[in-house]
Scaffold this motif. Structure first.
Motif, PDB file in Angstrom:
ATOM      1  N   UNK A  43       6.807 -31.032 -13.835  1.00  0.00           N
ATOM      2  CA  UNK A  43       7.189 -31.635 -15.444  1.00  0.00           C
ATOM      3  C   UNK A  43       8.732 -31.294 -15.677  1.00  0.00           C
ATOM      4  N   UNK A  44       9.321 -32.107 -16.637  1.00  0.00           N
ATOM      5  CA  UNK A  44      10.453 -31.720 -17.382  1.00  0.00           C
ATOM      6  C   UNK A  44      10.558 -30.440 -17.889  1.00  0.00           C
ATOM      7  N   UNK A  45      11.481 -29.784 -18.006  1.00  0.00           N
ATOM      8  CA  UNK A  45      11.459 -28.542 -18.899  1.00  0.00           C
ATOM      9  C   UNK A  45      11.438 -28.823 -20.447  1.00  0.00           C
ATOM     10  N   UNK A  46      12.126 -29.803 -20.887  1.00  0.00           N
ATOM     11  CA  UNK A  46      11.766 -30.376 -22.133  1.00  0.00           C
ATOM     12  C   UNK A  46      10.529 -30.541 -22.565  1.00  0.00           C
ATOM     13  N   UNK A  47       9.881 -31.308 -21.709  1.00  0.00           N
ATOM     14  CA  UNK A  47       8.458 -31.640 -21.997  1.00  0.00           C
ATOM     15  C   UNK A  47       7.514 -30.100 -21.843  1.00  0.00           C
ATOM     16  N   UNK A  48       7.910 -29.387 -21.125  1.00  0.00           N
ATOM     17  CA  UNK A  48       7.155 -28.219 -21.271  1.00  0.00           C
ATOM     18  C   UNK A  48       7.515 -27.078 -22.442  1.00  0.00           C
ATOM     19  N   UNK A  49       8.739 -27.450 -22.945  1.00  0.00           N
ATOM     20  CA  UNK A  49       9.049 -26.752 -24.144  1.00  0.00           C
ATOM     21  C   UNK A  49       8.439 -27.340 -25.322  1.00  0.00           C
ATOM     22  N   UNK A  50       8.031 -28.599 -25.288  1.00  0.00           N
ATOM     23  CA  UNK A  50       7.349 -29.465 -26.482  1.00  0.00           C
ATOM     24  C   UNK A  50       6.037 -29.017 -26.468  1.00  0.00           C
ATOM     25  N   UNK A  51       5.367 -28.893 -25.071  1.00  0.00           N
ATOM     26  CA  UNK A  51       3.699 -28.234 -25.048  1.00  0.00           C
ATOM     27  C   UNK A  51       3.945 -26.891 -25.561  1.00  0.00           C
ATOM     28  N   UNK A  52       4.668 -26.020 -25.282  1.00  0.00           N
ATOM     29  CA  UNK A  52       4.735 -24.695 -25.609  1.00  0.00           C
ATOM     30  C   UNK A  52       4.804 -24.674 -27.225  1.00  0.00           C
ATOM     31  N   UNK A  53       5.682 -25.183 -27.883  1.00  0.00           N
ATOM     32  CA  UNK A  53       5.922 -25.286 -29.300  1.00  0.00           C
ATOM     33  C   UNK A  53       4.444 -25.813 -29.747  1.00  0.00           C
ATOM     34  N   UNK A  54       3.972 -26.757 -29.203  1.00  0.00           N
ATOM     35  CA  UNK A  54       2.780 -27.236 -29.977  1.00  0.00           C
ATOM     36  C   UNK A  54       1.508 -26.357 -29.776  1.00  0.00           C
ATOM     37  N   UNK A  55       1.403 -25.512 -28.844  1.00  0.00           N
ATOM     38  CA  UNK A  55       0.434 -24.394 -28.595  1.00  0.00           C
ATOM     39  C   UNK A  55       1.000 -23.057 -29.505  1.00  0.00           C
ATOM     40  N   UNK A  56       2.143 -22.851 -29.542  1.00  0.00           N
ATOM     41  CA  UNK A  56       2.451 -21.558 -30.319  1.00  0.00           C
ATOM     42  C   UNK A  56       2.401 -21.812 -31.841  1.00  0.00           C
ATOM     43  N   UNK A  57       2.743 -23.181 -32.105  1.00  0.00           N
ATOM     44  CA  UNK A  57       2.613 -23.420 -33.650  1.00  0.00           C
ATOM     45  C   UNK A  57       3.401 -22.597 -34.404  1.00  0.00           C
ATOM     46  N   UNK A  58       2.711 -21.821 -35.146  1.00  0.00           N
ATOM     47  CA  UNK A  58       3.582 -21.192 -36.336  1.00  0.00           C
ATOM     48  C   UNK A  58       3.678 -19.736 -36.098  1.00  0.00           C
ATOM     49  N   UNK A  59       3.627 -19.541 -34.764  1.00  0.00           N
ATOM     50  CA  UNK A  59       3.578 -18.052 -34.127  1.00  0.00           C
ATOM     51  C   UNK A  59       4.773 -17.444 -33.863  1.00  0.00           C
ATOM     52  N   UNK A  60       6.036 -18.028 -34.393  1.00  0.00           N
ATOM     53  CA  UNK A  60       7.185 -17.559 -34.230  1.00  0.00           C
ATOM     54  C   UNK A  60       7.611 -17.405 -32.750  1.00  0.00           C
ATOM     55  N   UNK A  61       7.449 -18.545 -32.242  1.00  0.00           N
ATOM     56  CA  UNK A  61       7.922 -18.802 -30.819  1.00  0.00           C
ATOM     57  C   UNK A  61       7.211 -18.287 -29.837  1.00  0.00           C
ATOM     58  N   UNK A  62       6.056 -17.553 -30.026  1.00  0.00           N
ATOM     59  CA  UNK A  62       5.209 -16.899 -29.020  1.00  0.00           C
ATOM     60  C   UNK A  62       3.650 -17.475 -29.268  1.00  0.00           C
ATOM     61  N   UNK A  63       3.063 -17.557 -27.896  1.00  0.00           N
ATOM     62  CA  UNK A  63       1.551 -17.840 -27.951  1.00  0.00           C
ATOM     63  C   UNK A  63       0.759 -16.700 -27.763  1.00  0.00           C
ATOM     64  N   UNK A  64      -0.164 -16.646 -28.978  1.00  0.00           N
ATOM     65  CA  UNK A  64      -0.901 -15.256 -28.758  1.00  0.00           C
ATOM     66  C   UNK A  64      -2.529 -15.803 -28.052  1.00  0.00           C
TER      67      UNK A  64
END
Length: 184
Positions: A43-64
């Motif tokens: 996948x495109x890096x930009x797509x992966x960044x969007x997926x990451x942001x959706x999962x991380x939500x309000x977690x300050x740029x990290x997924x718990x």
């Protein structure tokens, strides 16, 4: 590969073929091989960044681990806590208890297996009929915390629906998920 593994593989392959309605002895077609579960899609890096942001939500740029568990629970995963723990063990290289963007990208460095994309189809196919309706798209998006009208979901389905039946089948889903995205 051990003999037991080969036998297990052949047995599972036979089960899959019989479920698909093809005779057990018939070889896989070119269409079947086109989407081998062992193949990967990058996948495109930009797509992966969007997926990451959706999962991380309000977690300050990290997924718990909790973020992962909640996501898996939304998809109806029975053992969400254990699966989230396993995912974190694989991805959290610096062992700080979170997955940052760099770690997330590293996990997906070699791409996403097409088998994982196939399994994603079944997350949307809530009733198991082999096709995704606009109502099913809306249900999944709501489970992900996205707000979307049924009309919007119908438009999404129409954009992907190549045979005009009003649904997204596995082939249409695979094409949608693996085609290059147009840049805005």
């Amino acid at each position: 590969m051990s003999h037991l593994s080969i036998l297990s593989f052949k047995y599972n392959l036979a089960k899959l073929r019989s479920k698909a309605g093809r005779p057990i002895g018939r070889p896989l077609s070119a269409r079947d091989r086109q989407y081998s579960d062992l193949s990967t899609y990058k996948p495109d890096d930009e797509e992966m960044k969007k997926v990451f942001s959706m999962i991380a939500g309000q977690s300050h740029g990290k997924i718990s681990k909790k973020d992962l568990q909640l996501l898996l629970e939304r998809f109806g995963k029975a053992d969400a806590a254990a699966e989230a723990r396993r995912m974190m063990c694989v991805a959290d290289h610096n062992k700080d208890g979170y997955m940052d963007l760099e770690e997330f990208m590293e996990v997906h460095r070699n791409g996403v297996q097409l088998g994982d994309i196939r399994r994603a189809f079944f997350v949307f196919d809530r009733n198991g009929d082999g096709r995704i309706s606009a109502e099913e798209v809306m249900t999944v998006l709501c489970n992900l915390g996205q707000s979307c009208s049924l009309d919007d979901c119908r438009k999404m389905v129409r954009e992907v629906d190549r045979n005009g039946d009003g649904f997204v089948d596995m082939d249409e889903f695979m094409v949608m998920m693996t085609r290059p995205r147009r840049k805005p």
